[in-house]
Design a protein around this motif. Structure first.
Motif, PDB file in Angstrom:
ATOM      1  N   TYR A 233      -3.667   8.428 -11.697  1.00 45.91           N
ATOM      2  CA  TYR A 233      -3.322   8.229 -11.520  1.00 45.91           C
ATOM      3  C   TYR A 233      -3.185   8.040  -9.640  1.00 45.91           C
ATOM      4  CZ  TYR A 233       0.155   8.288 -15.016  1.00 45.91           C
ATOM      5  OH  TYR A 233       0.695   8.088 -16.488  1.00 45.91           O
ATOM      6  N   GLY A 234      -2.805   6.995  -9.199  1.00 46.88           N
ATOM      7  CA  GLY A 234      -3.186   6.421  -7.851  1.00 46.88           C
ATOM      8  C   GLY A 234      -3.697   7.281  -7.125  1.00 46.88           C
ATOM      9  N   PHE A 235      -2.644   8.264  -7.055  1.00 47.71           N
ATOM     10  CA  PHE A 235      -2.438   9.134  -6.004  1.00 47.71           C
ATOM     11  C   PHE A 235      -4.153  10.271  -5.774  1.00 47.71           C
ATOM     12  CE2 PHE A 235      -0.353  11.779  -9.255  1.00 47.71           C
ATOM     13  CZ  PHE A 235      -0.611  13.097  -9.268  1.00 47.71           C
ATOM     14  N   LYS A 236      -4.848  10.117  -6.700  1.00 46.91           N
ATOM     15  CA  LYS A 236      -6.055  11.574  -6.911  1.00 46.91           C
ATOM     16  C   LYS A 236      -6.706  10.390  -6.029  1.00 46.91           C
ATOM     17  CE  LYS A 236      -6.853  14.558  -9.315  1.00 46.91           C
ATOM     18  NZ  LYS A 236      -5.979  16.081  -9.331  1.00 46.91           N
TER      19      LYS A 236
ATOM     20  N   ARG B  14      -3.650   2.673 -11.350  1.00 50.03           N
ATOM     21  CA  ARG B  14      -2.278   2.288 -12.241  1.00 50.03           C
ATOM     22  C   ARG B  14      -1.454   3.371 -10.511  1.00 50.03           C
ATOM     23  NH1 ARG B  14       1.975   4.220 -14.014  1.00 50.03           N
ATOM     24  NH2 ARG B  14       2.651   3.622 -15.654  1.00 50.03           N
ATOM     25  N   CYS B  15      -0.679   3.293 -10.092  1.00 52.22           N
ATOM     26  CA  CYS B  15       0.023   4.237  -9.453  1.00 52.22           C
ATOM     27  C   CYS B  15       1.252   4.565  -9.958  1.00 52.22           C
ATOM     28  CB  CYS B  15       0.859   3.428  -8.387  1.00 52.22           C
ATOM     29  SG  CYS B  15       1.846   4.060  -6.777  1.00 52.22           S
ATOM     30  N   VAL B  16       1.509   5.381 -10.396  1.00 48.76           N
ATOM     31  CA  VAL B  16       2.393   7.101 -10.736  1.00 48.76           C
ATOM     32  C   VAL B  16       3.963   6.677 -10.539  1.00 48.76           C
ATOM     33  CG1 VAL B  16       2.448   8.022  -8.506  1.00 48.76           C
ATOM     34  CG2 VAL B  16       2.657   9.328 -11.445  1.00 48.76           C
ATOM     35  N   GLU B  17       3.878   5.537 -10.117  1.00 52.51           N
ATOM     36  CA  GLU B  17       4.976   4.716  -9.145  1.00 52.51           C
ATOM     37  C   GLU B  17       5.505   3.510 -10.614  1.00 52.51           C
ATOM     38  OE1 GLU B  17       5.260   5.525  -5.035  1.00 52.51           O
ATOM     39  OE2 GLU B  17       4.975   3.445  -5.387  1.00 52.51           O
TER      40      GLU B  17
ATOM     41  N   ASN C 112       0.607  -1.201   0.249  1.00 53.37           N
ATOM     42  CA  ASN C 112      -0.509   0.115  -0.052  1.00 53.37           C
ATOM     43  C   ASN C 112       0.535   1.011   0.215  1.00 53.37           C
ATOM     44  OD1 ASN C 112      -1.348  -2.237   1.657  1.00 53.37           O
ATOM     45  ND2 ASN C 112      -2.554  -0.762   0.909  1.00 53.37           N
ATOM     46  N   ASN C 113       0.170   2.410  -0.018  1.00 48.01           N
ATOM     47  CA  ASN C 113       0.989   3.402   0.070  1.00 48.01           C
ATOM     48  C   ASN C 113      -0.333   4.512   0.610  1.00 48.01           C
ATOM     49  OD1 ASN C 113       3.347   4.410  -1.864  1.00 48.01           O
ATOM     50  ND2 ASN C 113       2.135   4.501  -3.322  1.00 48.01           N
ATOM     51  N   PHE C 114       0.707   4.745   1.782  1.00 43.84           N
ATOM     52  CA  PHE C 114      -0.637   5.191   2.286  1.00 43.84           C
ATOM     53  C   PHE C 114       0.513   5.996   3.742  1.00 43.84           C
ATOM     54  CE2 PHE C 114      -4.851   4.923   5.262  1.00 43.84           C
ATOM     55  CZ  PHE C 114      -5.012   6.052   5.532  1.00 43.84           C
TER      56      PHE C 114
HETATM   57 MO   LIG Z   1       0.552   6.070  -6.291  1.00 41.96          MO
END
Ligand SMILES: [Mo]
Ligand SMILES: Nc1nc2c(c(=O)[nH]1)N[C@H]1C(S)=C(S)[C@@H](COP(=O)(O)O)O[C@H]1N2
Length: 308
Positions: free
Chosen positions: A223-226, A127-130, A71-73
């Motif tokens: 991208y996922g960060f949104k 889709r994550c930006v990474e 995860n990204n958190f």
């Molecule tokens: Mo992300």
């Protein structure tokens, strides 16, 4: 609880099967995907050619244990292994503050909100930006339904979202050089698009804390960060404002953040993505494969600006 599966949004490229079914057929799928996906590293075809020729966008739904352990958190740390730390998040008595609209300055508690709308399943690519990706069977409701309920006036042009701020729970929030709390912002038109989704669960279970419980945004074409997690505030705005990532690195994290294989991130290419389940590489698709639903939103924007 009855969950409606709205198959209309399932991309034919995804293998839309339950985890059980997927596991039964796993060896078959892996064999197929493995042999088809391997050569793309060395190919010089365009994405579209690769997709057609090898039909390699068939991606299995990511397993529950995979998508809840990677995860990204950033509130809980900067690695992918924050799932244990995220268990500190206190979901009791969770409220969402509304700014603007009929319910301006009012709080709605999550339980009330969750009962208001029929719960749907949406199987979306993510889709994550990474450059890692997965396929997630979310449960929740359309953001547009929530917006109709909140009745914002027609002159609001943006919707901003805010995550919780609690440095005692989320250690990384003690690091004051980050512009906490995490925030995101989209246009009202985007928010009303039928793909924009509020997730309250995955795999028919309530949303795990590490995935942004009790409610998070899901915008599968961006991208996922949104897709902001653990929302505590929704604000209608007439003018735009800066978000968390956009404040930290405006040259790397643009406002639109639409998935676009042709616009590289400042530090890496976006041509391919790595599926976190199989570790195979797949070509990135424009709007992450959701072009037919969202391209009207960006008809006046040059393709190179879709990301920024
Ligand atoms: Mo992300
Ligand atoms: N509040 C908050 N929301 C967030 C993030 C975050 O760090 N904090 N990370 C974002 C990023 S970069 C991604 S890729 C996704 C990851 O969602 P997942 O962990 O459920 O896969 O959440 C997004 N939403």
């Amino acid at each position: 609880m009855k969950i409606l599966n709205n198959k209309k949004f399932n991309l034919t490229e995804n293998l839309v099967t339950s985890e059980k079914y997927y596991l039964n057929r796993r060896s078959f799928l892996f064999g197929m995907i493995g042999s088809l996906a391997l050569p793309i590293d060395n190919l010089s075809y365009s994405n579209d050619d690769v997709v057609k020729k090898y039909n390699i966008t068939k991606k299995p739904i990511t397993k529950y244990n995979t998508l809840t352990r990677y995860n990204n958190f950033f509130e809980f740390g900067t690695t992918k292994e924050i799932w244990k730390a995220a268990q500190k998040l206190d979901l009791n008595d969770w409220k969402v503050k509304i700014k603007g609209g009929k319910l301006d300055e009012k709080f709605i508690d999550f339980e009330t909100l969750n009962k208001k709308f029929d719960i749907e399943e949406r199987i979306y690519k993510f889709r994550c930006v990474e450059a890692w990706s997965m396929v997630v069977p979310w449960n929740g409701f359309e953001l547009s339904k929530l917006i109709s309920f909140l009745e914002p006036d027609a002159d609001f042009k943006y919707v901003a979202f805010k995550s919780f701020f609690d440095p005692n729970t989320a250690k990384n929030q003690k690091q004051s050089w980050y512009p906490w709390p995490y925030t995101e912002i989209i246009t009202m038109e985007e928010a009303k698009n039928e793909l924009a989704f509020i997730a309250t669960g995955v795999y028919g279970k309530s949303l795990p804390k590490q995935n942004g419980a009790p409610l998070r945004l899901v915008l599968p074409w961006k991208y996922g960060f949104k897709s902001i997690k653990s929302i505590v505030e929704i604000e209608f705005l007439k003018e735009s404002k800066k978000s968390f990532w956009n404040t930290i690195a405006p040259k790397e994290y643009g406002f639109w953040a639409n998935v676009n294989p042709k616009v590289p991130h400042k530090r890496w290419s976006q041509e391919f993505e790595r599926d976190i389940e199989s570790n195979k590489k797949f070509p990135t698709q424009i709007f992450n494969g959701y072009e037919r639903w969202v391209s009207y939103l960006y008809k006046d924007i040059n393709v190179d600006k879709l990301y920024f």
